[in-house]
Design an enzyme around this catalytic site. Structure first.
Site, mmCIF file in Angstrom:
data_model
loop_
_atom_site.group_PDB
_atom_site.id
_atom_site.type_symbol
_atom_site.label_atom_id
_atom_site.label_comp_id
_atom_site.label_asym_id
_atom_site.label_seq_id
_atom_site.Cartn_x
_atom_site.Cartn_y
_atom_site.Cartn_z
ATOM 1 N N HIS A 106 -9.231 -3.650 -1.938
ATOM 2 C CA HIS A 106 -8.057 -3.091 -1.370
ATOM 3 C C HIS A 106 -8.421 -1.315 -1.326
ATOM 4 C CE1 HIS A 106 -3.748 -2.081 0.076
ATOM 5 N NE2 HIS A 106 -4.368 -1.033 -0.534
ATOM 6 N N GLU A 107 -8.980 -0.972 -2.581
ATOM 7 C CA GLU A 107 -9.084 0.389 -2.672
ATOM 8 C C GLU A 107 -10.534 0.722 -2.120
ATOM 9 O OE1 GLU A 107 -6.840 2.313 -3.278
ATOM 10 O OE2 GLU A 107 -5.634 0.646 -4.044
ATOM 11 N N CYS A 121 0.593 -1.033 -0.154
ATOM 12 C CA CYS A 121 -0.080 -0.050 0.064
ATOM 13 C C CYS A 121 0.875 1.221 -0.035
ATOM 14 C CB CYS A 121 -0.713 -0.050 1.357
ATOM 15 S SG CYS A 121 -1.916 1.298 1.293
ATOM 16 N N LEU A 122 0.455 2.193 -0.746
ATOM 17 C CA LEU A 122 1.313 3.400 -0.912
ATOM 18 C C LEU A 122 1.466 4.212 0.441
ATOM 19 C CD1 LEU A 122 0.499 4.801 -4.492
ATOM 20 C CD2 LEU A 122 2.270 3.337 -3.542
HETATM 21 NI NI NI Z 1 -3.400 1.027 -0.132
#
Ligand code: NI
Length: 183
Positions: free
Chosen positions: A148-149, A106-107
């Site tokens: 995930h988003e 994840c960023l």
């Molecule tokens: Ni993420």
């Protein structure tokens, strides 16, 4: 398709800053996007695509750039063949009983990765920037990425799918690395 307009504009846009956990906005349930929000969303999309491509990442949700509204981007394409998808108010209508396990990152949790188990296939409904309501099925990496988003829009991070022990280990490691980076 207008989504390409925004990903193409990323080449000249200034990347927006991606927030790193812990941040309150990453833990909030984002509110639905309203028609009057669209003009502002159009303005920020090129900078969001620019940040996602620069990272590089395959998904980015609005809370990750400090906007507590229900929209997110995904793009599993290569630099030469972008496949941008902008999901406004996305909803999962159906999910398969069959599961798949995939390594996620994840960023907002840079350099941290773990295997997460989720439904293998989903049926998704979302609204486009132009206000069209769309439906499609997704499987494989795309299904993982979309779930995930959407989690981000509910204040959920991928580490929340792990055991408490494993989650705390990752969050501690992240905090340590971030402290080191800040000096
Ligand atoms: Ni993420």
């Amino acid at each position: 398709m207008t989504d390409v307009v925004f990903s193409d504009a990323a080449t000249t846009a200034k990347p927006v800053e991606i927030l790193i956990a812990p941040q309150n906005v990453l833990r909030q349930v984002a509110r639905p996007v309203r028609p009057e929000d669209i003009a502002g969303i159009r303005l920020i999309l090129p900078g969001m695509f620019a940040a996602m491509y620069a990272a590089p990442g395959i998904g980015l949700a609005a809370p990750q750039v400090g906007i507590s509204q229900r929209f997110a981007l995904v793009d599993l394409g290569e630099a030469e063949a972008r496949e941008p998808m902008i999901m406004i108010n996305p909803e999962i209508l159906e999910e398969s009983e069959s599961l798949s396990t995939r390594e996620e990152g994840c960023l907002s949790l840079p350099n941290q990765y773990a295997e997460v188990t989720r439904p293998e296939k989903i049926r998704l409904r979302w609204t486009t920037v132009d206000g069209n309501v769309m439906e499609r099925e997704a499987d494989g990496l795309l299904a993982t990425c979309i779930q995930h988003e959407i989690d981000h829009l509910d204040g959920i991070l991928f580490v929340d799918h792990l055991s408490t022990l494993r989650r705390n280990m990752i969050l501690r490691r992240l905090a340590k690395e971030q402290k080191f980076r800040r000096g």
